[in-house]
Design a protein around this motif. Structure first.
Motif, PDB file in Angstrom:
ATOM      1  N   PRO A 103       0.820  -1.217   0.000  1.00 10.74           N
ATOM      2  CA  PRO A 103       0.000   0.000   0.000  1.00 10.74           C
ATOM      3  C   PRO A 103       0.848   1.257   0.000  1.00 10.74           C
ATOM      4  O   PRO A 103       1.946   1.276   0.574  1.00 10.74           O
ATOM      5  N   ALA A 104       0.351   2.289  -0.643  1.00 11.15           N
ATOM      6  CA  ALA A 104       0.983   3.604  -0.568  1.00 11.15           C
ATOM      7  C   ALA A 104       0.747   4.179   0.823  1.00 11.15           C
ATOM      8  O   ALA A 104      -0.097   3.707   1.583  1.00 11.15           O
ATOM      9  N   ALA A 105       1.499   5.220   1.120  1.00  8.55           N
ATOM     10  CA  ALA A 105       1.468   5.782   2.482  1.00  8.55           C
ATOM     11  C   ALA A 105       0.076   6.254   2.896  1.00  8.55           C
ATOM     12  O   ALA A 105      -0.272   6.201   4.079  1.00  8.55           O
ATOM     13  N   ASP A 106      -0.737   6.696   1.950  1.00  3.70           N
ATOM     14  CA  ASP A 106      -2.049   7.246   2.284  1.00  3.70           C
ATOM     15  C   ASP A 106      -3.181   6.237   2.098  1.00  3.70           C
ATOM     16  O   ASP A 106      -4.359   6.600   2.201  1.00  3.70           O
ATOM     17  N   GLU A 107      -2.866   4.971   1.853  1.00  2.00           N
ATOM     18  CA  GLU A 107      -3.897   3.964   1.621  1.00  2.00           C
ATOM     19  C   GLU A 107      -4.209   3.191   2.906  1.00  2.00           C
ATOM     20  O   GLU A 107      -3.322   2.903   3.706  1.00  2.00           O
ATOM     21  N   VAL A 108      -5.470   2.886   3.073  1.00  2.00           N
ATOM     22  CA  VAL A 108      -5.964   2.305   4.321  1.00  2.00           C
ATOM     23  C   VAL A 108      -5.771   0.790   4.325  1.00  2.00           C
ATOM     24  O   VAL A 108      -6.125   0.108   3.356  1.00  2.00           O
ATOM     25  N   VAL A 109      -5.234   0.270   5.437  1.00  2.00           N
ATOM     26  CA  VAL A 109      -5.096  -1.172   5.637  1.00  2.00           C
ATOM     27  C   VAL A 109      -5.966  -1.566   6.828  1.00  2.00           C
ATOM     28  O   VAL A 109      -5.806  -1.024   7.928  1.00  2.00           O
ATOM     29  N   ILE A 110      -6.879  -2.492   6.599  1.00  2.00           N
ATOM     30  CA  ILE A 110      -7.802  -2.960   7.627  1.00  2.00           C
ATOM     31  C   ILE A 110      -7.361  -4.347   8.086  1.00  2.00           C
ATOM     32  O   ILE A 110      -7.294  -5.287   7.282  1.00  2.00           O
ATOM     33  N   ASP A 111      -7.050  -4.493   9.356  1.00  2.97           N
ATOM     34  CA  ASP A 111      -6.738  -5.816   9.908  1.00  2.97           C
ATOM     35  C   ASP A 111      -8.025  -6.536  10.289  1.00  2.97           C
ATOM     36  O   ASP A 111      -8.957  -5.928  10.830  1.00  2.97           O
ATOM     37  N   LYS A 112      -8.067  -7.832  10.005  1.00  5.22           N
ATOM     38  CA  LYS A 112      -9.260  -8.630  10.290  1.00  5.22           C
ATOM     39  C   LYS A 112      -8.837 -10.001  10.787  1.00  5.22           C
ATOM     40  O   LYS A 112      -7.703 -10.441  10.547  1.00  5.22           O
ATOM     41  N   ASN A 113      -9.757 -10.696  11.465  1.00  9.23           N
ATOM     42  CA  ASN A 113      -9.499 -12.082  11.836  1.00  9.23           C
ATOM     43  C   ASN A 113     -10.687 -12.978  11.513  1.00  9.23           C
ATOM     44  O   ASN A 113     -10.831 -14.062  12.074  1.00  9.23           O
ATOM     45  N   ARG A 114     -11.539 -12.512  10.608  1.00 11.96           N
ATOM     46  CA  ARG A 114     -12.632 -13.302  10.064  1.00 11.96           C
ATOM     47  C   ARG A 114     -12.520 -13.271   8.540  1.00 11.96           C
ATOM     48  O   ARG A 114     -11.845 -12.427   7.975  1.00 11.96           O
ATOM     49  N   TYR A 115     -13.213 -14.172   7.871  1.00 13.14           N
ATOM     50  CA  TYR A 115     -13.135 -14.208   6.415  1.00 13.14           C
ATOM     51  C   TYR A 115     -13.654 -12.908   5.786  1.00 13.14           C
ATOM     52  O   TYR A 115     -13.074 -12.382   4.836  1.00 13.14           O
ATOM     53  N   ASP A 116     -14.757 -12.405   6.279  1.00 12.10           N
ATOM     54  CA  ASP A 116     -15.403 -11.203   5.761  1.00 12.10           C
ATOM     55  C   ASP A 116     -14.671  -9.965   6.291  1.00 12.10           C
ATOM     56  O   ASP A 116     -14.630  -9.733   7.504  1.00 12.10           O
ATOM     57  N   ALA A 117     -14.117  -9.167   5.391  1.00 12.47           N
ATOM     58  CA  ALA A 117     -13.343  -7.992   5.806  1.00 12.47           C
ATOM     59  C   ALA A 117     -14.197  -6.918   6.460  1.00 12.47           C
ATOM     60  O   ALA A 117     -13.656  -5.979   7.062  1.00 12.47           O
ATOM     61  N   PHE A 118     -15.523  -7.023   6.362  1.00 14.56           N
ATOM     62  CA  PHE A 118     -16.398  -6.057   7.021  1.00 14.56           C
ATOM     63  C   PHE A 118     -16.703  -6.439   8.466  1.00 14.56           C
ATOM     64  O   PHE A 118     -17.134  -5.585   9.251  1.00 14.56           O
ATOM     65  N   LEU A 119     -16.504  -7.697   8.822  1.00 17.00           N
ATOM     66  CA  LEU A 119     -16.970  -8.197  10.108  1.00 17.00           C
ATOM     67  C   LEU A 119     -16.016  -7.796  11.235  1.00 17.00           C
ATOM     68  O   LEU A 119     -14.839  -8.153  11.228  1.00 17.00           O
ATOM     69  N   TYR A 120     -16.546  -7.015  12.187  1.00 16.89           N
ATOM     70  CA  TYR A 120     -15.783  -6.549  13.350  1.00 16.89           C
ATOM     71  C   TYR A 120     -14.606  -5.651  12.961  1.00 16.89           C
ATOM     72  O   TYR A 120     -13.581  -5.630  13.652  1.00 16.89           O
ATOM     73  N   THR A 121     -14.718  -4.928  11.852  1.00 14.88           N
ATOM     74  CA  THR A 121     -13.662  -3.995  11.437  1.00 14.88           C
ATOM     75  C   THR A 121     -14.280  -2.634  11.136  1.00 14.88           C
ATOM     76  O   THR A 121     -15.504  -2.472  11.107  1.00 14.88           O
ATOM     77  N   GLY A 122     -13.434  -1.655  10.838  1.00 15.46           N
ATOM     78  CA  GLY A 122     -13.893  -0.319  10.474  1.00 15.46           C
ATOM     79  C   GLY A 122     -13.970  -0.093   8.983  1.00 15.46           C
ATOM     80  O   GLY A 122     -14.051   1.067   8.541  1.00 15.46           O
ATOM     81  N   LEU A 123     -13.989  -1.168   8.188  1.00 17.01           N
ATOM     82  CA  LEU A 123     -13.951  -0.995   6.734  1.00 17.01           C
ATOM     83  C   LEU A 123     -15.157  -0.216   6.215  1.00 17.01           C
ATOM     84  O   LEU A 123     -15.008   0.710   5.407  1.00 17.01           O
ATOM     85  N   GLU A 124     -16.354  -0.579   6.646  1.00  8.81           N
ATOM     86  CA  GLU A 124     -17.530   0.116   6.123  1.00  8.81           C
ATOM     87  C   GLU A 124     -17.484   1.601   6.452  1.00  8.81           C
ATOM     88  O   GLU A 124     -17.758   2.452   5.582  1.00  8.81           O
ATOM     89  N   ASP A 125     -17.129   1.963   7.663  1.00  6.63           N
ATOM     90  CA  ASP A 125     -17.057   3.378   8.037  1.00  6.63           C
ATOM     91  C   ASP A 125     -16.035   4.113   7.179  1.00  6.63           C
ATOM     92  O   ASP A 125     -16.271   5.253   6.756  1.00  6.63           O
ATOM     93  N   ALA A 126     -14.896   3.480   6.924  1.00  3.09           N
ATOM     94  CA  ALA A 126     -13.859   4.125   6.117  1.00  3.09           C
ATOM     95  C   ALA A 126     -14.327   4.353   4.693  1.00  3.09           C
ATOM     96  O   ALA A 126     -14.047   5.406   4.087  1.00  3.09           O
ATOM     97  N   LEU A 127     -15.054   3.400   4.129  1.00  3.05           N
ATOM     98  CA  LEU A 127     -15.586   3.555   2.777  1.00  3.05           C
ATOM     99  C   LEU A 127     -16.670   4.626   2.729  1.00  3.05           C
ATOM    100  O   LEU A 127     -16.679   5.482   1.827  1.00  3.05           O
ATOM    101  N   ARG A 128     -17.580   4.595   3.690  1.00  2.00           N
ATOM    102  CA  ARG A 128     -18.669   5.577   3.706  1.00  2.00           C
ATOM    103  C   ARG A 128     -18.123   6.994   3.847  1.00  2.00           C
ATOM    104  O   ARG A 128     -18.665   7.944   3.283  1.00  2.00           O
ATOM    105  N   ALA A 129     -17.053   7.147   4.607  1.00  2.00           N
ATOM    106  CA  ALA A 129     -16.483   8.485   4.816  1.00  2.00           C
ATOM    107  C   ALA A 129     -16.008   9.106   3.508  1.00  2.00           C
ATOM    108  O   ALA A 129     -15.970  10.339   3.384  1.00  2.00           O
ATOM    109  N   LEU A 130     -15.654   8.267   2.540  1.00  2.00           N
ATOM    110  CA  LEU A 130     -15.213   8.765   1.233  1.00  2.00           C
ATOM    111  C   LEU A 130     -16.332   8.771   0.193  1.00  2.00           C
ATOM    112  O   LEU A 130     -16.090   9.083  -0.967  1.00  2.00           O
ATOM    113  N   GLY A 131     -17.532   8.404   0.606  1.00  2.00           N
ATOM    114  CA  GLY A 131     -18.643   8.371  -0.337  1.00  2.00           C
ATOM    115  C   GLY A 131     -18.587   7.225  -1.319  1.00  2.00           C
ATOM    116  O   GLY A 131     -19.192   7.288  -2.399  1.00  2.00           O
TER     117      GLY A 131
END
Length: 203
Positions: free
Chosen positions: A101-129
């Motif tokens: 990833p580039a310096a300004d790109e978001v990396v989401i750590d997860k421990n389930r198969y679904d990258a949305f589950l128990y992570t901040g991925l959805e909030d990060a995407l929504r914040a950018l529209g």
């Protein structure tokens, strides 16, 4: 394209590098190199177009207590050669250097198969529209498909770069077919993210 983001799922040393835990255990992905090259090209096109790029990274605690019993059993050979397989802070868990990833790109750590589950991925995407996700990554039938299903349930439009995903023999094509039937547009990355010249030609 302003509402589109790219999501790279689990393109980590442990899964893809010749010295990663899976390869050292004789469990390397058979089509890793062409998938890495396709993802490199996808990232170059996306960044050139100014699209946001997100990554998920699968990380587990020592011994994999977050893993299901079936997954832990399947991963036993990899744990035997690399006790820190995908562990927090390990080289095995790092994103492959070629796809880093580039310096300004978001990396989401997860421990389930679904990258949305128990992570901040959805909030990060929504914040950018973001409304549309273009997904690449591994394994096609596990974390990629789980994440695609999770994205659809959260009302994102989803596309999957089929040539930028990898799985073990016999699993990739059925997974892509299942996603194409109900969950996502599936096509080669270059069709999902055409070059500016191609867009002008089509216009």
């Amino acid at each position: 394209m302003s509402t589109t983001a790219v999501l790279v799922v689990d393109m980590q040393n442990g899964f893809l590098h010749p010295e990663g835990s899976l390869a050292r255990a004789g469990m390397g992905l058979p089509d890793a190199e062409p998938v890495i090259r396709a993802t490199e090209a996808l990232l170059a096109r996306a960044r050139g177009a100014g699209l946001p790029v997100f990554y998920s990274r699968h990380v587990i605690s020592a011994g994999g207590p977050e893993m299901s019993p079936r997954w832990r059993a399947a991963a036993a050979p990899a744990f035997a050669v690399e006790p820190r397989m995908l562990s927090h802070g390990s080289w095995d868990a790092r994103i492959l250097d070629r796809l880093a990833p580039a310096a300004d790109e978001v990396v989401i750590d997860k421990n389930r198969y679904d990258a949305f589950l128990y992570t901040g991925l959805e909030d990060a995407l929504r914040a950018l529209g973001v409304e549309r996700l273009l997904v690449a990554g591994v394994l096609t039938n596990v974390c990629v498909e789980s994440t695609v299903r999770g994205a659809l349930e959260r009302r994102f439009e989803v596309a999957v770069a089929g040539d930028a995903t990898a799985a073990y023999e016999g699993f990739r094509a059925p997974s892509l077919a299942a996603m194409s039937a109900l969950f996502a547009t599936v096509a080669p990355w270059s069709e999902l993210l055409p070059s500016p010249d191609a867009e002008r030609t089509m216009a």
